[in-house]
Motif scaffolding. Structure first.
Motif, PDB file in Angstrom:
ATOM      1  N   ILE A 107       3.611   8.798  -1.196  1.00 47.12           N
ATOM      2  CA  ILE A 107       4.908   9.476  -1.188  1.00 47.12           C
ATOM      3  C   ILE A 107       4.921  10.417  -2.379  1.00 47.12           C
ATOM      4  N   LEU A 108       4.967  11.714  -2.106  1.00 47.33           N
ATOM      5  CA  LEU A 108       4.874  12.726  -3.158  1.00 47.33           C
ATOM      6  C   LEU A 108       6.218  13.421  -3.304  1.00 47.33           C
ATOM      7  N   ASP A 109       6.820  13.250  -4.472  1.00 45.68           N
ATOM      8  CA  ASP A 109       8.150  13.776  -4.746  1.00 45.68           C
ATOM      9  C   ASP A 109       8.039  15.148  -5.392  1.00 45.68           C
ATOM     10  N   GLU A 110       8.266  16.196  -4.621  1.00 47.15           N
ATOM     11  CA  GLU A 110       8.246  17.575  -5.127  1.00 47.15           C
ATOM     12  C   GLU A 110       7.017  17.833  -6.007  1.00 47.15           C
ATOM     13  N   PRO A 111       5.805  17.582  -5.496  1.00 43.23           N
ATOM     14  CA  PRO A 111       4.626  17.675  -6.370  1.00 43.23           C
ATOM     15  C   PRO A 111       4.274  19.091  -6.799  1.00 43.23           C
ATOM     16  N   THR A 112       4.802  20.108  -6.113  1.00 47.60           N
ATOM     17  CA  THR A 112       4.435  21.486  -6.446  1.00 47.60           C
ATOM     18  C   THR A 112       5.598  22.287  -7.031  1.00 47.60           C
ATOM     19  N   SER A 113       6.717  21.615  -7.299  1.00 44.06           N
ATOM     20  CA  SER A 113       7.941  22.355  -7.631  1.00 44.06           C
ATOM     21  C   SER A 113       7.846  23.145  -8.930  1.00 44.06           C
ATOM     22  N   GLY A 119       0.793  -1.222   0.000  1.00 43.46           N
ATOM     23  CA  GLY A 119       0.000   0.000   0.000  1.00 43.46           C
ATOM     24  C   GLY A 119       0.825   1.270   0.000  1.00 43.46           C
ATOM     25  N   ILE A 120       2.101   1.176  -0.416  1.00 40.92           N
ATOM     26  CA  ILE A 120       2.982   2.348  -0.456  1.00 40.92           C
ATOM     27  C   ILE A 120       3.128   2.771  -1.916  1.00 40.92           C
ATOM     28  N   ALA A 121       2.546   3.914  -2.248  1.00 42.63           N
ATOM     29  CA  ALA A 121       2.541   4.393  -3.627  1.00 42.63           C
ATOM     30  C   ALA A 121       3.345   5.677  -3.726  1.00 42.63           C
ATOM     31  N   THR A 122       4.224   5.737  -4.716  1.00 37.90           N
ATOM     32  CA  THR A 122       5.073   6.904  -4.910  1.00 37.90           C
ATOM     33  C   THR A 122       4.689   7.624  -6.198  1.00 37.90           C
ATOM     34  N   VAL A 123       4.460   8.923  -6.073  1.00 38.79           N
ATOM     35  CA  VAL A 123       4.192   9.759  -7.237  1.00 38.79           C
ATOM     36  C   VAL A 123       5.449  10.590  -7.485  1.00 38.79           C
ATOM     37  N   PHE A 124       6.234  10.173  -8.483  1.00 37.64           N
ATOM     38  CA  PHE A 124       7.481  10.868  -8.784  1.00 37.64           C
ATOM     39  C   PHE A 124       7.203  12.134  -9.584  1.00 37.64           C
ATOM     40  N   GLN A 125       8.223  12.975  -9.699  1.00 37.91           N
ATOM     41  CA  GLN A 125       8.075  14.242 -10.402  1.00 37.91           C
ATOM     42  C   GLN A 125       7.651  14.059 -11.855  1.00 37.91           C
ATOM     43  N   GLY A 139      -2.227  15.032 -21.629  1.00 34.79           N
ATOM     44  CA  GLY A 139      -1.323  16.148 -21.878  1.00 34.79           C
ATOM     45  C   GLY A 139      -2.033  17.484 -22.025  1.00 34.79           C
ATOM     46  N   THR A 140      -3.371  17.456 -22.197  1.00 33.08           N
ATOM     47  CA  THR A 140      -4.123  18.711 -22.302  1.00 33.08           C
ATOM     48  C   THR A 140      -4.432  19.307 -20.941  1.00 33.08           C
ATOM     49  N   LEU A 141      -4.180  18.571 -19.862  1.00 34.12           N
ATOM     50  CA  LEU A 141      -4.449  19.065 -18.514  1.00 34.12           C
ATOM     51  C   LEU A 141      -3.304  19.958 -18.040  1.00 34.12           C
ATOM     52  N   SER A 142      -3.593  20.800 -17.061  1.00 36.92           N
ATOM     53  CA  SER A 142      -2.546  21.617 -16.450  1.00 36.92           C
ATOM     54  C   SER A 142      -1.632  20.743 -15.602  1.00 36.92           C
ATOM     55  N   GLY A 143      -0.492  21.306 -15.221  1.00 38.94           N
ATOM     56  CA  GLY A 143       0.443  20.540 -14.387  1.00 38.94           C
ATOM     57  C   GLY A 143      -0.175  20.113 -13.069  1.00 38.94           C
ATOM     58  N   GLY A 144      -0.923  21.000 -12.445  1.00 40.54           N
ATOM     59  CA  GLY A 144      -1.569  20.657 -11.178  1.00 40.54           C
ATOM     60  C   GLY A 144      -2.612  19.571 -11.332  1.00 40.54           C
ATOM     61  N   GLN A 145      -3.368  19.627 -12.437  1.00 36.63           N
ATOM     62  CA  GLN A 145      -4.372  18.597 -12.686  1.00 36.63           C
ATOM     63  C   GLN A 145      -3.722  17.244 -12.940  1.00 36.63           C
ATOM     64  N   ARG A 146      -2.606  17.241 -13.677  1.00 36.63           N
ATOM     65  CA  ARG A 146      -1.910  15.964 -13.917  1.00 36.63           C
ATOM     66  C   ARG A 146      -1.392  15.382 -12.609  1.00 36.63           C
ATOM     67  N   GLN A 147      -0.878  16.244 -11.725  1.00 37.65           N
ATOM     68  CA  GLN A 147      -0.442  15.768 -10.408  1.00 37.65           C
ATOM     69  C   GLN A 147      -1.614  15.111  -9.674  1.00 37.65           C
ATOM     70  N   CYS A 148      -2.773  15.742  -9.725  1.00 39.09           N
ATOM     71  CA  CYS A 148      -3.933  15.203  -9.019  1.00 39.09           C
ATOM     72  C   CYS A 148      -4.426  13.898  -9.635  1.00 39.09           C
ATOM     73  N   VAL A 149      -4.315  13.772 -10.965  1.00 40.57           N
ATOM     74  CA  VAL A 149      -4.663  12.497 -11.606  1.00 40.57           C
ATOM     75  C   VAL A 149      -3.743  11.393 -11.090  1.00 40.57           C
ATOM     76  N   ALA A 150      -2.440  11.687 -11.005  1.00 40.47           N
ATOM     77  CA  ALA A 150      -1.475  10.679 -10.526  1.00 40.47           C
ATOM     78  C   ALA A 150      -1.758  10.301  -9.078  1.00 40.47           C
ATOM     79  N   ILE A 151      -2.095  11.292  -8.249  1.00 39.46           N
ATOM     80  CA  ILE A 151      -2.373  11.007  -6.840  1.00 39.46           C
ATOM     81  C   ILE A 151      -3.681  10.240  -6.704  1.00 39.46           C
TER      82      ILE A 151
END
Length: 265
Positions: free
Chosen positions: A172-178, A84-90, A148-160
Protein backbone atom coordinates in the motif's frame (compact mmCIF):
# COMPACT_ATOMS: atom_id res chain seq x y z
CA UNK A 1 -12.26 -26.04 -15.91
CA UNK A 2 -10.71 -22.64 -15.13
CA UNK A 3 -9.56 -22.12 -11.56
CA UNK A 4 -10.22 -18.71 -10.04
CA UNK A 5 -7.96 -17.20 -7.42
CA UNK A 6 -9.42 -15.16 -4.58
CA UNK A 7 -8.17 -11.58 -4.28
CA UNK A 8 -5.29 -11.14 -1.87
CA UNK A 9 -7.28 -8.47 -0.07
CA UNK A 10 -10.87 -7.37 -0.52
CA UNK A 11 -13.13 -4.80 1.11
CA UNK A 12 -16.85 -5.55 1.02
CA UNK A 13 -19.30 -2.70 1.72
CA UNK A 14 -16.87 -1.09 4.14
CA UNK A 15 -18.02 2.07 5.90
CA UNK A 16 -16.28 4.08 8.60
CA UNK A 17 -17.81 6.64 10.93
CA UNK A 18 -16.31 8.81 13.64
CA UNK A 19 -19.25 9.71 15.85
CA UNK A 20 -21.70 11.59 13.65
CA UNK A 21 -19.16 12.05 10.85
CA UNK A 22 -19.16 9.45 8.08
CA UNK A 23 -15.73 9.18 6.43
CA UNK A 24 -16.39 6.21 4.10
CA UNK A 25 -19.60 4.71 2.76
CA UNK A 26 -19.96 1.22 1.23
CA UNK A 27 -16.49 0.90 -0.30
CA UNK A 28 -15.80 -2.23 -2.37
CA UNK A 29 -12.24 -2.96 -3.52
CA UNK A 30 -10.53 -6.19 -4.57
CA UNK A 31 -6.79 -6.45 -5.24
CA UNK A 32 -5.46 -9.41 -7.23
CA UNK A 33 -1.90 -10.77 -7.30
CA UNK A 34 0.20 -9.07 -9.96
CA UNK A 35 -2.05 -6.03 -10.17
CA UNK A 36 -1.66 -2.31 -9.54
CA UNK A 37 -4.93 -0.97 -8.16
CA UNK A 38 -4.95 2.83 -8.06
CA UNK A 39 -7.08 4.72 -5.53
CA UNK A 40 -7.65 8.20 -6.85
CA UNK A 41 -9.29 11.18 -5.25
CA UNK A 42 -8.74 14.76 -4.23
CA UNK A 43 -8.09 15.93 -0.66
CA UNK A 44 -10.98 14.90 1.57
CA UNK A 45 -12.01 12.02 -0.67
CA UNK A 46 -11.39 9.44 2.08
CA UNK A 47 -8.05 8.06 0.89
CA UNK A 48 -6.30 8.45 4.27
CA UNK A 49 -9.10 6.72 6.17
CA UNK A 50 -9.12 3.88 3.65
CA UNK A 51 -5.35 3.42 3.98
CA UNK A 52 -5.67 3.15 7.75
CA UNK A 53 -8.39 0.50 7.46
CA UNK A 54 -6.29 -1.54 5.03
CA UNK A 55 -3.24 -1.26 7.29
CA UNK A 56 -5.01 -2.16 10.55
CA UNK A 57 -4.92 1.29 12.16
CA UNK A 58 -8.73 1.63 11.99
CA UNK A 59 -11.39 -1.06 11.91
CA UNK A 60 -14.48 -0.69 9.72
CA UNK A 61 -17.72 0.45 11.36
CA UNK A 62 -19.60 -1.87 9.00
CA UNK A 63 -18.59 -4.23 6.23
CA UNK A 64 -15.79 -6.79 6.16
CA UNK A 65 -12.21 -7.34 5.08
CA UNK A 66 -11.28 -10.58 3.33
CA UNK A 67 -7.76 -11.97 2.92
CA UNK A 68 -7.42 -14.77 0.35
CA UNK A 69 -11.20 -15.06 0.39
CA UNK A 70 -11.49 -15.48 4.17
CA UNK A 71 -13.01 -12.84 6.51
CA UNK A 72 -10.34 -11.26 8.69
CA UNK A 73 -10.16 -8.67 11.44
CA UNK A 74 -7.05 -6.50 11.12
CA UNK A 75 -7.09 -5.34 14.71
CA UNK A 76 -3.62 -3.77 14.65
CA UNK A 77 -0.92 -2.79 12.13
CA UNK A 78 1.01 -5.84 13.36
CA UNK A 79 -1.92 -8.07 12.36
CA UNK A 80 -1.90 -6.52 8.88
CA UNK A 81 1.85 -7.12 8.55
CA UNK A 82 1.39 -10.73 9.64
CA UNK A 83 -1.02 -11.13 6.70
CA UNK A 84 1.58 -9.70 4.33
CA UNK A 85 0.00 -6.23 4.02
CA UNK A 86 2.69 -3.56 4.18
CA UNK A 87 2.01 0.16 4.05
CA UNK A 88 4.58 2.72 2.97
CA UNK A 89 3.32 6.05 4.31
CA UNK A 90 4.40 9.45 3.00
CA UNK A 91 6.75 10.00 5.95
CA UNK A 92 8.42 6.62 5.14
CA UNK A 93 9.12 5.84 8.84
CA UNK A 94 12.84 6.36 8.29
CA UNK A 95 15.52 7.92 10.48
CA UNK A 96 17.62 10.20 8.26
CA UNK A 97 20.81 10.04 10.38
CA UNK A 98 20.83 6.26 10.54
CA UNK A 99 22.46 4.15 7.83
CA UNK A 100 20.65 2.69 4.83
CA UNK A 101 21.20 -0.78 6.29
CA UNK A 102 19.78 0.07 9.73
CA UNK A 103 16.74 1.71 8.11
CA UNK A 104 16.30 -1.27 5.78
CA UNK A 105 15.97 -3.66 8.74
CA UNK A 106 14.88 -1.28 11.54
CA UNK A 107 14.43 -3.74 14.41
CA UNK A 108 14.63 -6.90 12.29
CA UNK A 109 18.39 -7.06 11.80
CA UNK A 110 20.08 -10.43 11.30
CA UNK A 111 22.09 -11.43 14.34
CA UNK A 112 25.06 -13.61 15.13
CA UNK A 113 26.27 -15.20 18.36
CA UNK A 114 24.29 -16.47 21.34
CA UNK A 115 23.11 -15.19 24.69
CA UNK A 116 25.03 -12.17 26.00
CA UNK A 117 27.33 -12.36 22.94
CA UNK A 118 24.47 -11.98 20.49
CA UNK A 119 24.91 -8.96 18.22
CA UNK A 120 23.84 -7.56 14.89
CA UNK A 121 25.45 -9.33 11.95
CA UNK A 122 26.23 -6.08 10.16
CA UNK A 123 28.21 -7.74 7.38
CA UNK A 124 25.21 -9.85 6.38
CA UNK A 125 22.82 -6.93 6.82
CA UNK A 126 24.97 -4.71 4.57
CA UNK A 127 25.19 -7.43 1.92
CA UNK A 128 21.41 -7.97 1.88
CA UNK A 129 20.56 -4.25 1.79
CA UNK A 130 23.09 -3.60 -0.97
CA UNK A 131 21.83 -6.56 -3.03
CA UNK A 132 18.13 -5.76 -2.66
CA UNK A 133 18.65 -2.14 -3.71
CA UNK A 134 20.83 -3.19 -6.65
CA UNK A 135 17.98 -5.40 -7.89
CA UNK A 136 15.82 -2.32 -8.38
CA UNK A 137 18.53 -0.18 -9.90
CA UNK A 138 19.46 1.85 -6.81
CA UNK A 139 23.25 2.11 -6.95
CA UNK A 140 24.72 3.00 -3.57
CA UNK A 141 28.42 3.21 -2.77
CA UNK A 142 28.16 2.25 0.88
CA UNK A 143 25.10 0.80 2.68
CA UNK A 144 26.45 2.40 5.85
CA UNK A 145 25.87 5.90 4.48
CA UNK A 146 23.06 7.85 6.12
CA UNK A 147 19.72 7.29 4.44
CA UNK A 148 19.19 11.06 4.56
CA UNK A 149 21.87 11.44 1.86
CA UNK A 150 19.65 9.66 -0.68
CA UNK A 151 17.21 11.44 -2.98
CA UNK A 152 13.50 11.38 -2.23
CA UNK A 153 12.87 8.78 -4.91
CA UNK A 154 15.66 6.56 -3.63
CA UNK A 155 14.32 6.75 -0.07
CA UNK A 156 10.88 5.74 -1.37
CA UNK A 157 12.46 2.74 -3.09
CA UNK A 158 14.36 1.76 0.07
CA UNK A 159 11.05 1.79 2.00
CA UNK A 160 9.31 -0.28 -0.68
CA UNK A 161 12.22 -2.74 -1.04
CA UNK A 162 12.26 -3.13 2.76
CA UNK A 163 8.57 -4.08 2.77
CA UNK A 164 9.01 -6.57 -0.06
CA UNK A 165 12.06 -8.20 1.50
CA UNK A 166 10.23 -8.68 4.80
CA UNK A 167 7.43 -10.64 3.16
CA UNK A 168 4.83 -8.20 1.81
CA UNK A 169 2.21 -9.66 -0.52
CA UNK A 170 0.29 -6.40 -0.78
CA UNK A 171 2.06 -3.05 -0.99
CA UNK A 172 0.00 0.00 0.00
CA UNK A 173 1.76 3.13 -1.25
CA UNK A 174 0.54 6.43 0.15
CA UNK A 175 1.22 9.23 -2.36
CA UNK A 176 4.72 7.89 -3.11
CA UNK A 177 5.41 10.39 -5.91
CA UNK A 178 3.73 13.50 -4.52
CA UNK A 179 6.88 15.39 -3.50
CA UNK A 180 9.20 14.05 -6.21
CA UNK A 181 10.58 15.48 -9.42
CA UNK A 182 10.07 13.79 -12.78
CA UNK A 183 13.21 11.63 -12.65
CA UNK A 184 12.68 10.57 -9.03
CA UNK A 185 9.01 9.77 -9.67
CA UNK A 186 9.95 7.61 -12.66
CA UNK A 187 12.30 5.62 -10.40
CA UNK A 188 9.43 4.85 -8.02
CA UNK A 189 6.99 4.05 -10.84
CA UNK A 190 9.52 1.68 -12.40
CA UNK A 191 9.77 -0.21 -9.12
CA UNK A 192 5.98 -0.41 -8.84
CA UNK A 193 5.98 -2.15 -12.22
CA UNK A 194 8.70 -4.52 -10.98
CA UNK A 195 6.65 -5.33 -7.86
CA UNK A 196 3.62 -6.14 -10.04
CA UNK A 197 5.74 -8.37 -12.30
CA UNK A 198 6.89 -10.34 -9.24
CA UNK A 199 3.27 -11.15 -8.37
CA UNK A 200 2.59 -8.62 -5.62
CA UNK A 201 -0.65 -6.74 -5.33
CA UNK A 202 -0.03 -2.98 -5.25
CA UNK A 203 -2.47 -0.36 -3.96
CA UNK A 204 -1.27 2.99 -5.28
CA UNK A 205 -2.96 5.93 -3.55
CA UNK A 206 -2.54 9.23 -5.34
CA UNK A 207 -4.26 12.31 -6.66
CA UNK A 208 -1.95 12.45 -9.71
CA UNK A 209 -3.57 10.62 -12.61
CA UNK A 210 -0.50 11.27 -14.79
CA UNK A 211 1.54 9.05 -12.46
CA UNK A 212 -1.19 6.48 -11.84
CA UNK A 213 -2.48 5.81 -15.35
CA UNK A 214 0.75 4.52 -16.96
CA UNK A 215 1.26 1.83 -14.28
CA UNK A 216 -2.32 1.12 -13.16
CA UNK A 217 -4.44 -1.90 -14.06
CA UNK A 218 -7.58 -0.82 -12.17
CA UNK A 219 -8.75 2.56 -10.93
CA UNK A 220 -11.12 3.20 -8.04
CA UNK A 221 -12.25 6.82 -7.87
CA UNK A 222 -13.20 8.26 -4.49
CA UNK A 223 -15.25 11.38 -3.90
CA UNK A 224 -16.23 12.58 -0.41
CA UNK A 225 -16.01 9.13 1.11
CA UNK A 226 -17.91 7.24 -1.59
CA UNK A 227 -16.75 5.27 -4.60
CA UNK A 228 -17.55 6.77 -7.99
CA UNK A 229 -16.68 3.41 -9.51
CA UNK A 230 -13.90 0.94 -10.29
CA UNK A 231 -12.68 0.69 -13.88
CA UNK A 232 -10.18 -1.48 -15.72
CA UNK A 233 -7.69 0.35 -17.86
CA UNK A 234 -9.42 -0.80 -21.05
CA UNK A 235 -12.70 0.69 -19.78
CA UNK A 236 -11.64 4.27 -19.19
CA UNK A 237 -9.20 6.76 -20.67
CA UNK A 238 -6.82 8.98 -18.75
CA UNK A 239 -8.88 12.03 -19.75
CA UNK A 240 -12.10 10.41 -18.54
CA UNK A 241 -10.51 9.68 -15.16
CA UNK A 242 -9.35 13.28 -14.97
CA UNK A 243 -12.84 14.54 -15.83
CA UNK A 244 -14.41 12.45 -13.06
CA UNK A 245 -11.82 13.61 -10.52
CA UNK A 246 -12.37 17.23 -11.54
CA UNK A 247 -16.11 16.84 -11.04
CA UNK A 248 -17.04 17.55 -14.66
CA UNK A 249 -19.87 15.00 -14.56
CA UNK A 250 -21.39 16.77 -11.56
CA UNK A 251 -20.99 20.16 -13.24
CA UNK A 252 -22.67 18.93 -16.42
CA UNK A 253 -25.57 17.48 -14.41
CA UNK A 254 -25.92 20.77 -12.53
CA UNK A 255 -25.81 22.70 -15.79
CA UNK A 256 -28.56 20.51 -17.28
CA UNK A 257 -30.70 21.01 -14.16
CA UNK A 258 -30.28 24.79 -14.30
CA UNK A 259 -31.15 24.81 -18.00
CA UNK A 260 -34.37 22.92 -17.29
CA UNK A 261 -35.27 25.37 -14.53
CA UNK A 262 -34.64 28.33 -16.81
CA UNK A 263 -36.68 26.98 -19.73
CA UNK A 264 -39.50 29.40 -20.64
CA UNK A 265 -42.89 28.17 -20.20
Amino acid sequence: MTMTTAPIIELRDVSKSFGSVTALTNINIAVEPGEVHCLLGDNGAGKSTLIKILSGVYQPTTGEIRIDGQPKVLATPRAALDEGIATVFQDLAMIPLMSITRNFFLGREPTTGYGPLRRIDMKTADRIAFGELAKIGIDIKDPQQAVGTLSGGQRQCVAIARAVYHGARVLILDEPTSALGVHQASTVLRYIVQARASGLGVIFITHNIHHAYPVGDKFTLLNRGTSVGTFRKDQITEMEVLDIMAGKRELKALEATLNEVNLPG
